[in-house]
Design a protein around this motif. Structure first.
Motif, PDB file in Angstrom:
ATOM      1  N   UNK A 173      12.028 -76.018 140.902  1.00 29.23           N
ATOM      2  CA  UNK A 173      13.305 -75.768 141.564  1.00 29.23           C
ATOM      3  C   UNK A 173      13.947 -74.491 141.038  1.00 29.23           C
ATOM      4  N   UNK A 174      13.838 -74.283 139.725  1.00 32.74           N
ATOM      5  CA  UNK A 174      14.413 -73.060 139.153  1.00 32.74           C
ATOM      6  C   UNK A 174      13.713 -71.828 139.700  1.00 32.74           C
ATOM      7  N   UNK A 175      12.404 -71.911 139.831  1.00 29.71           N
ATOM      8  CA  UNK A 175      11.658 -70.773 140.377  1.00 29.71           C
ATOM      9  C   UNK A 175      12.059 -70.513 141.837  1.00 29.71           C
ATOM     10  N   UNK A 176      12.250 -71.605 142.582  1.00 33.32           N
ATOM     11  CA  UNK A 176      12.687 -71.444 143.961  1.00 33.32           C
ATOM     12  C   UNK A 176      14.076 -70.834 144.041  1.00 33.32           C
ATOM     13  N   UNK A 177      14.958 -71.259 143.143  1.00 32.70           N
ATOM     14  CA  UNK A 177      16.300 -70.684 143.101  1.00 32.70           C
ATOM     15  C   UNK A 177      16.273 -69.215 142.771  1.00 32.70           C
ATOM     16  N   UNK A 178      15.448 -68.841 141.801  1.00 31.09           N
ATOM     17  CA  UNK A 178      15.336 -67.430 141.424  1.00 31.09           C
ATOM     18  C   UNK A 178      14.803 -66.598 142.583  1.00 31.09           C
ATOM     19  N   UNK A 179      13.830 -67.153 143.302  1.00 30.46           N
ATOM     20  CA  UNK A 179      13.268 -66.434 144.451  1.00 30.46           C
ATOM     21  C   UNK A 179      14.334 -66.233 145.533  1.00 30.46           C
ATOM     22  N   UNK A 180      15.187 -67.242 145.731  1.00 29.48           N
ATOM     23  CA  UNK A 180      16.248 -67.126 146.729  1.00 29.48           C
ATOM     24  C   UNK A 180      17.254 -66.051 146.369  1.00 29.48           C
ATOM     25  N   UNK A 181      17.649 -66.010 145.097  1.00 31.02           N
ATOM     26  CA  UNK A 181      18.608 -64.992 144.658  1.00 31.02           C
ATOM     27  C   UNK A 181      17.997 -63.601 144.747  1.00 31.02           C
ATOM     28  N   UNK A 182      16.738 -63.481 144.346  1.00 30.86           N
ATOM     29  CA  UNK A 182      16.074 -62.174 144.425  1.00 30.86           C
ATOM     30  C   UNK A 182      15.990 -61.699 145.872  1.00 30.86           C
ATOM     31  N   UNK A 183      15.733 -62.629 146.789  1.00 31.47           N
ATOM     32  CA  UNK A 183      15.635 -62.257 148.206  1.00 31.47           C
ATOM     33  C   UNK A 183      16.966 -61.710 148.709  1.00 31.47           C
ATOM     34  N   UNK A 184      18.076 -62.344 148.316  1.00 32.52           N
ATOM     35  CA  UNK A 184      19.403 -61.863 148.720  1.00 32.52           C
ATOM     36  C   UNK A 184      19.649 -60.458 148.167  1.00 32.52           C
ATOM     37  N   UNK A 185      19.340 -60.268 146.893  1.00 33.73           N
ATOM     38  CA  UNK A 185      19.575 -58.970 146.269  1.00 33.73           C
ATOM     39  C   UNK A 185      18.720 -57.881 146.916  1.00 33.73           C
ATOM     40  N   UNK A 186      17.477 -58.205 147.250  1.00 32.41           N
ATOM     41  CA  UNK A 186      16.605 -57.209 147.888  1.00 32.41           C
ATOM     42  C   UNK A 186      17.047 -56.909 149.319  1.00 32.41           C
ATOM     43  N   UNK A 187      17.525 -57.920 150.035  1.00 35.55           N
ATOM     44  CA  UNK A 187      18.078 -57.662 151.369  1.00 35.55           C
ATOM     45  C   UNK A 187      19.304 -56.757 151.264  1.00 35.55           C
ATOM     46  N   UNK A 188      20.090 -56.972 150.213  1.00 37.85           N
ATOM     47  CA  UNK A 188      21.241 -56.100 149.985  1.00 37.85           C
ATOM     48  C   UNK A 188      20.815 -54.676 149.710  1.00 37.85           C
ATOM     49  N   UNK A 189      19.762 -54.504 148.905  1.00 34.76           N
ATOM     50  CA  UNK A 189      19.226 -53.159 148.651  1.00 34.76           C
ATOM     51  C   UNK A 189      18.840 -52.478 149.960  1.00 34.76           C
ATOM     52  N   UNK A 190      18.146 -53.222 150.811  1.00 35.34           N
ATOM     53  CA  UNK A 190      17.660 -52.645 152.070  1.00 35.34           C
ATOM     54  C   UNK A 190      18.818 -52.269 152.994  1.00 35.34           C
ATOM     55  N   UNK A 191      19.829 -53.117 153.057  1.00 33.29           N
ATOM     56  CA  UNK A 191      20.976 -52.807 153.894  1.00 33.29           C
ATOM     57  C   UNK A 191      21.754 -51.617 153.377  1.00 33.29           C
ATOM     58  N   UNK A 192      21.929 -51.567 152.057  1.00 35.35           N
ATOM     59  CA  UNK A 192      22.680 -50.450 151.455  1.00 35.35           C
ATOM     60  C   UNK A 192      21.997 -49.122 151.709  1.00 35.35           C
ATOM     61  N   UNK A 193      20.673 -49.125 151.752  1.00 39.65           N
ATOM     62  CA  UNK A 193      19.935 -47.890 151.989  1.00 39.65           C
ATOM     63  C   UNK A 193      20.155 -47.345 153.396  1.00 39.65           C
ATOM     64  N   UNK A 194      20.637 -48.174 154.311  1.00 43.49           N
ATOM     65  CA  UNK A 194      20.874 -47.713 155.686  1.00 43.49           C
ATOM     66  C   UNK A 194      22.251 -47.084 155.857  1.00 43.49           C
ATOM     67  N   UNK A 195      23.123 -47.223 154.865  1.00 46.16           N
ATOM     68  CA  UNK A 195      24.458 -46.628 154.962  1.00 46.16           C
ATOM     69  C   UNK A 195      24.317 -45.112 154.900  1.00 46.16           C
ATOM     70  N   UNK A 196      24.853 -44.377 155.888  1.00 48.62           N
ATOM     71  CA  UNK A 196      24.715 -42.918 155.886  1.00 48.62           C
ATOM     72  C   UNK A 196      25.271 -42.297 154.612  1.00 48.62           C
ATOM     73  N   UNK A 197      24.582 -41.277 154.152  1.00 51.72           N
ATOM     74  CA  UNK A 197      25.011 -40.592 152.945  1.00 51.72           C
ATOM     75  C   UNK A 197      25.847 -39.374 153.259  1.00 51.72           C
TER      76      UNK A 197
END
Length: 361
Positions: free
Chosen positions: A259-283
């Motif tokens: 369960x802990x591993x699954x929780x960590x994977x879920x949090x990492x997925x959110x953070x990586x989706x955030x990385x991907x979205x942030x990269x689309x913000x015009x500079x």
């Protein structure tokens, strides 16, 4: 464009009136609050005198719920050759104008994507729109003369025109403007009841996220009331993400390793989706965001310190692409974060150290 009528002398109306007046357009000002129009006129935004005949362009800078009746009233008296609003919601006002029997051919909805946390004419500035997107929402029945006059307005304010469908605009601003305002306010509201010891730990991250929460509530209520559906849709999707994130965090507390591993994977997925979205913000300049290197320099809270560090960077031949300041709680010092091209970072660090600056890695 030789003459314009600006209805509503708040931040946006006064700012565009200042820009037009500064470029030779005779601007007439009107507001339901005479103190606001008087203040705008005193700032050089235009005159409170009523125009003698039709103006070239009437710009309506009022809350979204008042746009359609204001435009319809101006059209009935033949106040202008063309009419444009600068509200933050576009689909509803146009439909309401049609329902009131207004002339949709001489009207064009627009929205300058610029603003400040402060409101009112005293917060206005002639350069508020420079380099910022300004959305135009023409339809097949929009007269060419009307579109050209509004394009001239955008050019005189030195903004960048962006053509969109009205309803697509409303869905877009729900995501990039209206929902962020509510999220900022929601997080800031948690600080209102937080222990003082927690509030004292606030750093630049909290300041960044809660900056929008300083905005005028009454103004935002008007905006959100005009675009509730698209904003609610964005928040519903965020709520689903939050529920999943909460489950992942709870799983990290579980005794079961799987369960802990699954929780960590879920949090990492959110953070990586955030990385991907942030990269689309015009500079910078609207281009794709660049990966800048940050050079953090300790700076004292003294007059002339920022000017000195910028001058020293210039002497090193390094262009500062962006800058942020993180203030130290309870101290007369802070960190100025200079964003530069990666190849320039070593040059800047060496040069600043030679001139006595304290670099924080």
């Amino acid at each position: 464009m030789r003459t314009a009528l600006v209805i509503g002398t708040g931040l946006i109306g006064t700012s565009l009136a200042l820009a037009l007046s500064g470029r030779g357009v005779r601007v007439h000002l009107a507001d339901t609050d005479p103190d606001r129009s008087r203040t705008a006129a005193a700032l050089g935004a235009g005159t409170e005198e009523q125009p003698e005949g039709r103006v070239d362009l009437a710009v309506i800078a009022v809350p979204p719920a008042l746009i359609a009746p204001t435009v319809a009233g101006l059209q009935r008296r033949g106040a202008a050759r063309a009419y444009a609003d600068v509200g933050s919601v576009k689909g509803g006002p146009r439909r309401e104008l049609a329902g009131l029997g207004g002339d949709t051919a001489s009207y064009l909805g627009s929205h300058p994507m610029a603003g400040r946390e402060r409101s009112g004419p005293l917060a206005a500035t002639a350069d508020l729109f420079e380099g910022r997107p300004w959305v135009l929402t023409p339809t097949p029945d929009t007269e060419t003369e009307v579109l050209n006059l509004v394009l001239e307005l955008v050019a005189l304010c030195r903004a960048v025109p962006v053509v969109m469908d009205a309803d697509a605009h409303d869905r877009a601003v729900a995501l990039v403007s209206h929902a962020p305002q509510l999220l900022s306010s929601l997080l800031a509201a948690r600080l209102g009841t937080a222990d003082e010891s927690a509030v004292r730990l606030c750093g630049q991250g909290v300041r960044d996220v809660t900056r929008l929460a300083a905005s005028e509530p009454r103004m935002w209520l008007d905006i959100l009331a005009a675009n509730p559906g698209p904003v609610a849709d964005v928040l519903a999707e965020l709520a689903a993400d939050l529920e999943e994130t909460i489950r992942s965090l709870r799983a990290l507390e579980a005794a079961d390793e799987a369960k802990r591993e699954g929780g960590a994977a879920g949090i990492e997925a959110v953070l990586r989706r955030g990385n991907a979205g942030r990269e689309r913000v015009p500079g910078k300049h609207g281009a794709a965001p660049a990966a800048y290197e940050t050079v953090a320099v300790l700076i004292t809270d003294q007059p002339g310190e920022l000017a000195r560090i910028f001058a020293d960077a210039g002497r090193a031949g390094v262009n500062i692409e962006d800058v942020r300041i993180e203030h130290a709680t309870g101290q007369q010092a802070g960190l100025v974060q200079l964003m530069v091209e990666p190849v320039s970072a070593p040059v800047l660090i060496a040069s600043l150290r030679e001139r006595g600056w304290s670099i924080r890695q």
